[in-house]
Design a protein around this motif. Structure first.
Motif, PDB file in Angstrom:
ATOM      1  N   HIS A   5      -0.033  -8.530  -6.081  1.00 29.89           N
ATOM      2  CA  HIS A   5       0.654  -9.223  -7.180  1.00 29.89           C
ATOM      3  C   HIS A   5       0.691 -10.714  -6.836  1.00 29.89           C
ATOM      4  N   LEU A  26      -3.967  -3.277  -9.267  1.00 25.65           N
ATOM      5  CA  LEU A  26      -3.694  -1.985  -8.671  1.00 25.65           C
ATOM      6  C   LEU A  26      -5.013  -1.244  -8.469  1.00 25.65           C
ATOM      7  N   TRP A  30       8.999  -3.119  -7.418  1.00 25.90           N
ATOM      8  CA  TRP A  30       7.825  -2.266  -7.259  1.00 25.90           C
ATOM      9  C   TRP A  30       8.158  -1.035  -6.421  1.00 25.90           C
ATOM     10  N   ILE A  52      -2.513   3.753  -3.417  1.00 24.13           N
ATOM     11  CA  ILE A  52      -2.489   2.591  -4.308  1.00 24.13           C
ATOM     12  C   ILE A  52      -2.365   1.323  -3.473  1.00 24.13           C
ATOM     13  N   LYS A  53      -3.254   0.385  -3.729  1.00 25.26           N
ATOM     14  CA  LYS A  53      -3.158  -0.937  -3.103  1.00 25.26           C
ATOM     15  C   LYS A  53      -2.782  -1.941  -4.191  1.00 25.26           C
ATOM     16  N   LEU A  54      -1.576  -2.493  -4.057  1.00 25.72           N
ATOM     17  CA  LEU A  54      -1.063  -3.468  -5.026  1.00 25.72           C
ATOM     18  C   LEU A  54      -1.223  -4.888  -4.497  1.00 25.72           C
ATOM     19  N   THR A  96       0.864  -1.183   0.000  1.00 20.33           N
ATOM     20  CA  THR A  96       0.000   0.000   0.000  1.00 20.33           C
ATOM     21  C   THR A  96       0.899   1.232   0.000  1.00 20.33           C
TER      22      THR A  96
END
Length: 347
Positions: A309, A293, A331, A305-307, A216
């Motif tokens: 993966h 994302l 990242w 932004i909440k990533l 985040t």
């Protein structure tokens, strides 16, 4: 006692049809120099260092030389790498004026005089030279050193990690492994149980060897601006200093970080959501991950932004077990921190 000229079979390691090195008792050495040449050529050729920032264009051309020695010894299953090598890389650069007209084109070289297993935890020295020694030539040389050094050293670390995992010898070990009797018996039971049991086992194995990265991040910008940075060719190039080709359509393809990452867009909501299928060129064939994302703007000028993966493999095709760590660092350092350097933190 065995007679003279007759070996006692209790002390002889015989060649076996199954290729097994009995108890891994004796040394098994693999020459890795040619393998090292191929790996360095793949890692360091055609890298874009600058693609227009400051009207400078710089990229590596090819690996000219990899000299020295490189080998891997295996003793009782323990991998012992040994290497002392030097690498020479050719590069080219161009400076243009504000109208895009070429001011000067140059060629040069990058020398890495000493990469050694003794200094595996340290970055090696880099020496950058340029054939044109005028003011513009020196500017291109400095840009190559400042911007190219971290890119090249990251590739060298991949080589060091690959050797630590056994290099080409690791693949040889895997192919020579023989299933133990207990495993063979278990396999026979599975086959006897029929398709239903096999399907259950397959599903269980598919979950192994993959990890999920969750981050985040907070930025001082509008969500629509962040979306544009991540989905626009030129903005991506400007922030990450790497070549990119990005489709803005669902189902469209993209290529980023000079082609080392490729994939397709799965779902797009402008200013809100990006879902993509990612694949790194160093991953085993057929492996793809999913990047999600979620962009949220809790207040004007602040974007979170909440990533997520998912399906990131634990090892690459060379046996490196640092894929998850390197991907997460990529990242943070190569994407989010580069963007934050411009927009700063959301407070």
């Amino acid at each position: 006692m065995a007679k003279y000229g007759e070996g006692d079979k209790r002390w002889i390691v015989e060649e076996r049809a199954d290729g097994t090195n009995v108890h891994n008792w004796h040394w098994a050495e693999t020459d890795c120099l040619e393998w090292s040449r191929n790996l360095f050529s793949n890692l360091l050729s055609g890298l874009t260092i600058l693609d227009g920032e400051g009207n400078l264009f710089i990229k590596t051309k090819k690996v000219d030389k990899v000299e020295g020695e490189a080998y891997v010894n295996i003793r009782k299953g323990k991998i012992i790498p040994g290497y002392e090598i030097s690498v020479s890389i050719s590069w080219e650069g161009e400076a243009r004026d504000s109208d895009g007209k070429s001011l000067l084109k140059v060629e040069g070289s990058v020398e890495i005089p000493y990469i050694s297993d003794e200094n595996a935890d340290e970055d090696p020295e880099l020496r950058v030279t340029v054939k044109e020694d005028g003011p513009v030539g020196r500017r291109l040389k400095e840009a190559m050193l400042n911007r190219g050094k971290p890119v090249i050293l990251e590739k060298v670390r991949i080589y060091v990690q690959s050797m630590a995992k056994g290099g080409p010898a690791k693949e040889d070990l895997e192919t020579k492994k023989v299933a133990p009797k207990s495993q063979t018996a278990a396999t026979a039971k599975t086959e006897a149980a029929g398709p239903a049991v096999e399907k259950k086992e397959s599903k269980k194995e598919s979950k192994q060897g993959f990890k999920t990265i969750s981050l985040t991040e907070r930025f001082s910008c509008r969500a629509r601006d962040m979306y544009e940075i991540l989905m626009d060719d030129n903005r991506w190039k400007g922030f990450t200093q790497s070549y990119a080709k990005i489709s803005k359509e669902v189902g469209g393809e993209f290529s980023i970080f000079d082609g080392s990452v490729t994939g397709i867009n799965v779902e797009l909501q402008e200013g809100k959501l990006i879902v993509q299928r990612w694949r790194f060129g160093s991953w085993p064939d057929g492996i793809h991950s999913t990047v999600k994302l979620v962009l949220d703007e809790p207040e004007p000028g602040v974007t979170v932004i909440k990533l997520t993966h998912t399906d990131v493999p634990e090892e690459d095709r060379y046996g490196n077990a640092t894929v998850v760590e390197n991907t997460e660092r990529g990242w943070r350092d190569l994407i989010f921190h580069k963007i934050r350097a411009v927009f700063g933190f959301g407070l």
